[in-house]
Design a protein around this motif. Structure first.
Motif, PDB file in Angstrom:
ATOM      1  N   THR A  17      49.954  38.919  26.567  1.00 30.05           N
ATOM      2  CA  THR A  17      48.507  39.038  26.768  1.00 30.05           C
ATOM      3  C   THR A  17      47.914  40.176  25.937  1.00 30.05           C
ATOM      4  N   PHE A  40      37.392  43.398  28.023  1.00 29.85           N
ATOM      5  CA  PHE A  40      37.632  41.950  28.027  1.00 29.85           C
ATOM      6  C   PHE A  40      39.123  41.644  28.093  1.00 29.85           C
ATOM      7  N   LEU A  43      40.155  41.984  31.602  1.00 24.96           N
ATOM      8  CA  LEU A  43      39.863  40.792  32.402  1.00 24.96           C
ATOM      9  C   LEU A  43      40.938  39.726  32.146  1.00 24.96           C
ATOM     10  N   GLN A  44      41.366  39.606  30.892  1.00 27.84           N
ATOM     11  CA  GLN A  44      42.410  38.631  30.579  1.00 27.84           C
ATOM     12  C   GLN A  44      43.732  39.005  31.240  1.00 27.84           C
ATOM     13  N   LEU A  47      43.377  38.083  34.908  1.00 29.00           N
ATOM     14  CA  LEU A  47      43.440  36.634  35.096  1.00 29.00           C
ATOM     15  C   LEU A  47      44.867  36.122  34.898  1.00 29.00           C
ATOM     16  N   ALA A  48      45.582  36.694  33.910  1.00 28.37           N
ATOM     17  CA  ALA A  48      46.951  36.245  33.657  1.00 28.37           C
ATOM     18  C   ALA A  48      47.850  36.575  34.848  1.00 28.37           C
ATOM     19  N   GLN A  56      44.942  37.369  44.321  1.00 29.17           N
ATOM     20  CA  GLN A  56      43.583  37.706  43.908  1.00 29.17           C
ATOM     21  C   GLN A  56      43.360  39.188  44.167  1.00 29.17           C
ATOM     22  N   PRO A  59      37.690  42.758  43.563  1.00 27.67           N
ATOM     23  CA  PRO A  59      36.944  43.068  42.335  1.00 27.67           C
ATOM     24  C   PRO A  59      36.540  44.534  42.235  1.00 27.67           C
ATOM     25  N   ILE A  62      39.595  46.209  40.612  1.00 28.60           N
ATOM     26  CA  ILE A  62      40.028  45.737  39.291  1.00 28.60           C
ATOM     27  C   ILE A  62      39.792  46.782  38.187  1.00 28.60           C
TER      28      ILE A  62
ATOM     29  N   PRO B  40      48.253  31.005  30.736  1.00 24.11           N
ATOM     30  CA  PRO B  40      47.169  31.635  29.971  1.00 24.11           C
ATOM     31  C   PRO B  40      47.693  32.405  28.764  1.00 24.11           C
ATOM     32  N   THR B  75      30.031  35.802  30.598  1.00 23.39           N
ATOM     33  CA  THR B  75      31.270  36.272  29.973  1.00 23.39           C
ATOM     34  C   THR B  75      32.073  35.071  29.505  1.00 23.39           C
ATOM     35  N   GLU B  77      34.398  35.445  26.792  1.00 26.06           N
ATOM     36  CA  GLU B  77      35.555  35.920  26.020  1.00 26.06           C
ATOM     37  C   GLU B  77      36.901  35.382  26.512  1.00 26.06           C
ATOM     38  N   PRO B  78      37.193  35.442  27.855  1.00 28.25           N
ATOM     39  CA  PRO B  78      38.520  34.974  28.277  1.00 28.25           C
ATOM     40  C   PRO B  78      38.706  33.467  28.077  1.00 28.25           C
ATOM     41  N   PRO B  81      39.972  31.623  23.842  1.00 26.32           N
ATOM     42  CA  PRO B  81      41.262  31.102  23.358  1.00 26.32           C
ATOM     43  C   PRO B  81      41.482  29.642  23.766  1.00 26.32           C
ATOM     44  N   PHE B 101      24.946  39.852  25.385  1.00 31.58           N
ATOM     45  CA  PHE B 101      24.792  39.378  26.761  1.00 31.58           C
ATOM     46  C   PHE B 101      23.364  39.076  27.139  1.00 31.58           C
ATOM     47  N   ASP B 239      34.599  30.959  40.465  1.00 26.75           N
ATOM     48  CA  ASP B 239      35.188  31.928  41.385  1.00 26.75           C
ATOM     49  C   ASP B 239      34.104  32.996  41.602  1.00 26.75           C
ATOM     50  N   ARG B 241      33.857  35.598  43.246  1.00 27.54           N
ATOM     51  CA  ARG B 241      34.340  36.970  43.149  1.00 27.54           C
ATOM     52  C   ARG B 241      34.207  37.474  41.712  1.00 27.54           C
ATOM     53  N   LEU B 242      34.669  36.657  40.756  1.00 27.69           N
ATOM     54  CA  LEU B 242      34.646  37.102  39.366  1.00 27.69           C
ATOM     55  C   LEU B 242      33.313  36.804  38.676  1.00 27.69           C
ATOM     56  N   SER B 245      31.219  39.837  39.918  1.00 27.52           N
ATOM     57  CA  SER B 245      31.660  41.141  39.404  1.00 27.52           C
ATOM     58  C   SER B 245      31.704  41.185  37.879  1.00 27.52           C
ATOM     59  N   SER B 246      32.020  40.060  37.235  1.00 30.18           N
ATOM     60  CA  SER B 246      32.197  40.086  35.773  1.00 30.18           C
ATOM     61  C   SER B 246      31.382  39.027  35.030  1.00 30.18           C
ATOM     62  N   LEU B 248      31.823  35.938  35.004  1.00 30.91           N
ATOM     63  CA  LEU B 248      32.699  34.883  34.488  1.00 30.91           C
ATOM     64  C   LEU B 248      32.254  33.570  35.137  1.00 30.91           C
ATOM     65  N   ALA B 252      39.314  30.566  36.703  1.00 32.17           N
ATOM     66  CA  ALA B 252      40.402  30.527  35.722  1.00 32.17           C
ATOM     67  C   ALA B 252      41.114  29.177  35.709  1.00 32.17           C
ATOM     68  N   PHE B 255      39.500  26.738  33.266  1.00 35.02           N
ATOM     69  CA  PHE B 255      39.302  27.075  31.843  1.00 35.02           C
ATOM     70  C   PHE B 255      39.673  25.895  30.929  1.00 35.02           C
TER      71      PHE B 255
END
Lengths: 82, 653
Positions: A17, A40, A43-44, A47-48, A56, A59, A62, B40, B75, B77-78, B81, B101, B239, B241-242, B245-246, B248, B252, B255
């Motif tokens: 990652t 970022f 975050l990856q 998530l991974a 989980q 947040p 995190i 991932p 967001t 970015e994740p 890929p 953003f 999600d 939660r994310l 907070s982010s 997203l 996940a 994706f």
């Protein structure tokens, strides 16, 4: 924080990652020591880990999980056997 | 699913291929590694390898490289890929850059904004409902709010303005993502369902209006995110939660489905749909084997267990109604099949007349499909083959790798339509009148062939066809048809430049340029708009940039009529010399001698400008091309010339 060796499965996942050789994944590796570990990438990483171990993270916590040791501790707290 | 040792092995081969700059080996490793449930980190590794190898991946056959700009308020970015790898496996190499953003309006509108400076080939607009219609949840709170419609209308207007401005200022093809209909509001599910202005209803209406706007903008596709979220479960799509907070926007676990669906929409902007569906009969069109079970023994009809087959037949008929050609490719006795279609007509949703061609014999199916490609004048990459027999399927995969193959799940025939829906084979953004008339036109083609075989000489045959050509502006092709022709004509195409709608509009707007299409009909039918030419006159020289003709109508002098039209108009604009260009491709050999055949002489091009093209010239003072005597031109020439050049027509002054 005590410096326990990073288990192989976690090391390989973080290496993939963060795009670094797996030997560089030490407990001390953190957002301070690795420039490419930005928000970022963080975050990856989260998530991974969540995907791999079926957990989980809260947040609010995190943003603080900024080193390999802290991630390892947070996983242990969630009852993940590494 | 791959085990850990296999994954490590594939990762090692990907690494080795990347180090050796071997794009095709890397692609093979990625294809194996990126299975539906992959990790991932594997997706990230593949995306990184793709970035490293971009230079050599671009050289892969069929690979299209697209500078891609994402305008977003979330967001993303994740997820990138996933999008990059999904696109790569579809033959699209995305080189992505992202807008800010909170700056999506600026990115799209400002002359110094992200869109203007990125100058992309592809623009993705991915916004959150909150940024576009933030007041909607409160306005919908009581479910009867009178201000809801106006708010939706103003959000649509705002987005329409952004998209139209992007269209006007950029050549990029555009994907506009819709909004997920919220799965709950303070009204609760009962209120949401029953009150006229509930939030879910308002967002559904916003999506519908936005889709209409996209349809009215050239090279702009609507991506129905809500349909995708509903398919995977709206409650689990994000999600929270994310998201909270982010920011997203997608959970996940979604994706990969998100990236695949977005890729499928992008693909439709760049890759032409397939045109022919070859279907097996036994265990595919109907249950059982005709030769063993007999006409009354095969399973089909409107009651179970015939229904799965009946629904498949209906699906085929629906595809045919928008121009997909059906061919039955079956090892059977043709007489038995004809009897089955007659005796069981009440239990079959289609008739033999719905097929463009039948290949019912005992030959190898690969041979039958090759013959079909020749008879229908279509490339093998336009074909889809559906069969229950794994041996037949594998034989086609090996011998005709361009053909897409779908295997029927024999034990579960009800799954076939879902499997077909998962494939992008027949994805189109627009359906033209020519699509709707395609089957009739192919049948007329067969009648012409019969006449040609019996007619005495060629001129007599051509005269007996009663060919009528009408010229019009490429904008009135309609434009969607003009772009379709540019996108999919391979054989009689002098330069094979795949222009977008915006490019054609630019040609049409230039008073010194010509952008014309030709419509053709004869006594057997209306072939529709089948040819197109783009040319530009500078001083005394008119240069033909593109000239193409659907291969169904080649060899009847229509190409000559199109050239004559261009030449006469160029002379009208003051040109005395015509320059033709032939850019060889893998498929356009039939067009190689077009210019020499029409009296052009070879013309060495400027050696300082490297080019693979051959150039030809024609002196218009001595060799003005003429329309063949057996072709009738229809419509007022003056008006047509005006229509094709942007010169105001005399009649309208």
């Amino acid at each position: 924080m005590t410096s326990q060796p990073v288990p192989e499965s976690l090391r390989s996942l973080l290496a993939d990652t963060l795009d670094i050789p797996s030997a560089e994944v030490t407990p001390e590796l953190s957002t301070q020591t690795l420039e490419s570990w930005d928000s970022f990438t963080h975050l990856q990483v989260i998530l991974a880990l969540e995907g791999e171990y079926g957990v989980q993270f809260d947040p609010q916590r995190i943003p603080d999980l900024t080193s390999v040791a802290k991630l390892q501790a947070a996983l242990a707290e969630k009852g993940v056997a590494l | 699913m791959l085990d850990d040792a296999q994954r490590q092995e594939l990762k090692r081969s990907l690494q080795a291929a990347t180090a050796a700059n071997d794009a095709s080996a890397a692609l093979a490793a990625m294809r194996a590694l990126l299975e539906p449930d992959c990790k991932p980190s594997d997706v990230q590794i593949c995306a990184r390898a793709a970035t490293t190898l971009a230079g050599s991946l671009k050289q892969q056959p069929g690979m299209q490289s697209l500078r891609t700009f994402l305008v977003r308020s979330v967001t993303i970015e994740p997820i990138l890929p996933y999008l990059q790898t999904a696109a790569l496996l579809s033959g699209l190499l995305l080189e992505t850059s992202l807008g800010g953003f909170g700056s999506y309006v600026d990115d799209l509108l400002s002359p110094q904004g992200g869109l203007a400076s990125a100058n992309p080939d592809l623009l993705l607009v991915l916004l959150d409902l909150d940024d576009v219609a933030g007041r909607l949840p409160d306005l919908c709170a009581d479910g009867v709010g009178s201000a809801v419609d106006a708010e939706v209308a103003s959000s649509v207007q705002h987005l329409a303005h952004l998209l139209r401005s992007a269209r006007a200022n950029s050549r990029a093809r555009i994907v506009m993502q819709g909004f997920v209909v919220p799965h709950s509001s303070s009204l609760g599910p009962v209120g949401d369902a029953n009150l006229p202005h509930s939030l879910p209803r308002a967002v559904a209406s916003l999506n519908a209006q936005l889709a209409q706007i996209c349809a009215s903008i050239s090279d702009c596709a609507f991506f129905d995110l809500d349909a995708l979220a509903a398919h995977h479960g709206r409650a689990r799509w994000t999600d929270q939660r994310l998201f909270l907070s982010s920011r997203l926007p997608v959970a996940a676990l979604n994706f990969a489905p998100y990236a695949n669906a977005l890729t499928r929409t992008i693909r439709a902007l760049y890759k032409p749909a397939r045109k022919v569906l070859c279907t097996d009969l036994d265990h595919t069109m109907w249950g059982g084997v005709l030769g063993e079970d007999g006409v009354q023994g095969i399973v089909t009809g409107a009651t179970f267990p015939g229904t799965p087959f009946f629904l498949y037949q209906r699906h085929l008929k629906q595809l045919a109604s928008r121009g997909i050609l059906l061919a039955a490719v079956s090892k059977n006795n043709e007489a038995d099949v004809r009897e089955a279609f007659t005796a069981r007509a009440a239990d079959l949703a289609l008739t033999l007349d719905d097929f463009a061609a039948l290949k019912i014999n005992w030959n190898e199916k690969s041979q039958s499909i090759r013959e079909l490609a020749q008879e229908l004048s279509l490339g093998l990459d336009s074909f889809v083959f559906i069969d229950d027999n794994p041996v037949e399927a594998e034989a086609i995969r090996q011998r005709l790798p361009e053909v897409a193959v779908l295997e029927v799940p024999v034990a579960e025939p009800w799954r076939l339509l879902d499997l077909l829906a998962d494939e992008p084979f027949f994805d189109v953004l627009r359906v033209t009148a020519d699509d709707q008339h395609r089957l009739t036109e192919y049948k007329a083609q067969a009648q012409r062939a019969t006449l040609e075989a019996t007619a005495g000489d060629r001129d007599e045959f051509l005269a007996s066809l009663g060919i009528v050509c009408t010229f019009a502006s490429a904008l009135d092709g309609p434009l969607a048809r003009s772009v379709q022709l540019l996108g999919k004509t391979n054989q009689f195409n002098l330069t094979t430049r795949r222009y977008s709608a915006a490019d054609v509009e630019a040609f049409s707007a230039d008073p010194a340029a010509q952008a014309v299409v030709v419509r053709v009909r004869d006594r057997f039918g209306d072939a529709g708009v089948v040819g197109l030419a783009l040319a530009r006159t500078e001083g005394a020289t008119c240069t033909i940039d593109s000239l193409l003709l659907s291969c169904r109508v080649i060899g009847r002098g229509i190409e000559t009529a199109l050239l004559a039209h261009l030449a006469q108009h160029a002379a009208h604009l003051g040109a005395t010399r015509l320059i033709g260009e032939f850019l060889p491709s893998k498929k356009n050999a039939p067009a190689a001698s077009f210019y020499p055949d029409h009296g052009f002489t070879s013309f060495p091009h400027d050696p300082t400008e490297p080019s693979e093209s051959l150039f030809f010239k024609l002196d218009l003072n001595t060799h003005l091309p003429a329309t063949p005597p057996w072709i009738t031109l229809e419509g007022s020439t003056t008006d047509d010339l005006a229509a094709s050049s942007g010169i105001p027509s005399l009649a309208s002054r």
